[in-house]
Design an enzyme around this catalytic site. Structure first.
Site, PDB file in Angstrom:
ATOM      1  CE1 TYR A 117      99.742  19.144 -34.275  1.00 48.02           C
ATOM      2  CE2 TYR A 117      98.957  18.325 -32.161  1.00 48.02           C
ATOM      3  CZ  TYR A 117      99.251  19.371 -32.999  1.00 48.02           C
ATOM      4  OH  TYR A 117      99.066  20.657 -32.558  1.00 48.02           O
ATOM      5  CD  GLU A 125      91.405  24.557 -34.796  1.00 51.74           C
ATOM      6  OE1 GLU A 125      92.614  24.609 -34.469  1.00 51.74           O
ATOM      7  OE2 GLU A 125      90.593  25.498 -34.598  1.00 51.74           O
ATOM      8  CG  ASN A 136      93.196  43.221 -32.197  1.00 50.19           C
ATOM      9  OD1 ASN A 136      92.873  42.086 -32.540  1.00 50.19           O
ATOM     10  ND2 ASN A 136      92.956  43.700 -30.978  1.00 50.19           N
ATOM     11  CB  CYS A 162      94.485  30.540 -37.116  1.00 51.88           C
ATOM     12  SG  CYS A 162      94.357  29.877 -35.445  1.00 51.88           S
ATOM     13  CG  ASP A 183      91.061  23.445 -39.633  1.00 53.27           C
ATOM     14  OD1 ASP A 183      90.800  22.503 -38.853  1.00 53.27           O
ATOM     15  OD2 ASP A 183      91.952  24.276 -39.426  1.00 53.27           O
ATOM     16  CG  HIS A 225      91.000  39.863 -29.892  1.00 57.61           C
ATOM     17  ND1 HIS A 225      91.303  41.181 -29.652  1.00 57.61           N
ATOM     18  CD2 HIS A 225      90.531  39.363 -28.719  1.00 57.61           C
ATOM     19  CE1 HIS A 225      91.023  41.482 -28.390  1.00 57.61           C
ATOM     20  NE2 HIS A 225      90.556  40.397 -27.799  1.00 57.61           N
TER      21      HIS A 225
END
Length: 242
Positions: free
Chosen positions: A104, A197, A115, A62, A37, A159
């Protein structure tokens, strides 16, 4: 960072980079997601950083918040929120993650999506950067004991995906959420971080660790593995308790 002596010089470089508001790269582990990341402090992110993540990362941008910050702001895990709504909306109950759903991990760290109220649509680079900066700002106010009302500044859905770190961080979960927040704590900054990522444009899969490391080197950025951060963070926590 007080006078803590880092046993791993690369982790020290990573912590110093985070403290300066620079980008670092974290590979979690081969046995977990197996992903690298982009990672940067939420307080430092700019529209250019969001663009960089969007174009060269390609994953989901994120914002990871420490567990205690989420408690102060009143932010839940999304799975818990959906579970409570299942009584009214039965389809939700069938979709909420259960034990064993993730190959995982035991659970995801997703919270809500927001937002900032000063954004228009919320998705442009400048809008997302503003929302993320304001998340760091309100988190720091809450940590300082100021009275904060999350809904006065943010609206949902939005978002920017929020991630709630596990209590105890890497002691209980070793995802990018916890690893990035661990760096923030060691750096002494607001424990709110941005992660994204890295995907491979040639095959659509996660970018390999080797290619991600090369990319970081080409851009003069620190590349760390989860095991390195975990080891040093545990040493740091032990030092803080003395």
């Amino acid at each position: 960072m007080d006078n803590f002596k880092f046993s791993d010089p690369e982790v020290k470089k990573g912590v110093e980079a985070v403290e300066r508001g620079e980008m670092v790269f974290i590979f979690d582990s081969d046995s977990r997601e197996g992903e690298t990341d982009f990672v940067i402090a939420a307080s430092a992110i700019t529209p250019d950083d969001v663009r960089w993540m969007r174009r060269d990362g390609g994953g989901l941008i994120c914002t990871a918040l420490a567990d205690e910050v989420c408690t102060t702001l009143g932010l839940p895990f999304m799975a818990d929120l959906l579970a409570e709504g299942a009584g009214r909306w039965p389809a939700i109950g069938n979709t909420v993650e259960q034990a064993g759903d993730l190959a995982y991990d035991s659970r995801s760290s997703f919270s809500i999506w927001v937002n900032h109220r000063d954004t228009r649509t919320g998705i442009p680079d400048n809008d997302r950067a503003l929302t993320i900066n304001k998340l760091a700002e309100i988190s720091e106010k809450g940590r300082n004991g100021e009275t904060v009302v999350f809904g006065e500044e943010f609206r949902a859905p939005g978002h920017v995906a929020l991630l709630r770190a596990a209590e105890g961080l890497v002691e209980n979960r070793r995802g990018q959420t916890e690893l990035s927040v661990a760096l923030a704590q060691m750096a002494g900054i607001t424990p709110v971080m941005v992660v994204c990522e890295m995907l491979d444009d040639t095959n659509g899969k996660a970018l390999s660790k080797e290619d991600a490391r090369t990319y970081a080197q080409l851009h003069g950025c620190v590349f760390l593995e989860g095991a390195q951060i975990t080891k040093v963070y545990k040493e740091w926590v032990t030092r803080q308790k003395k």
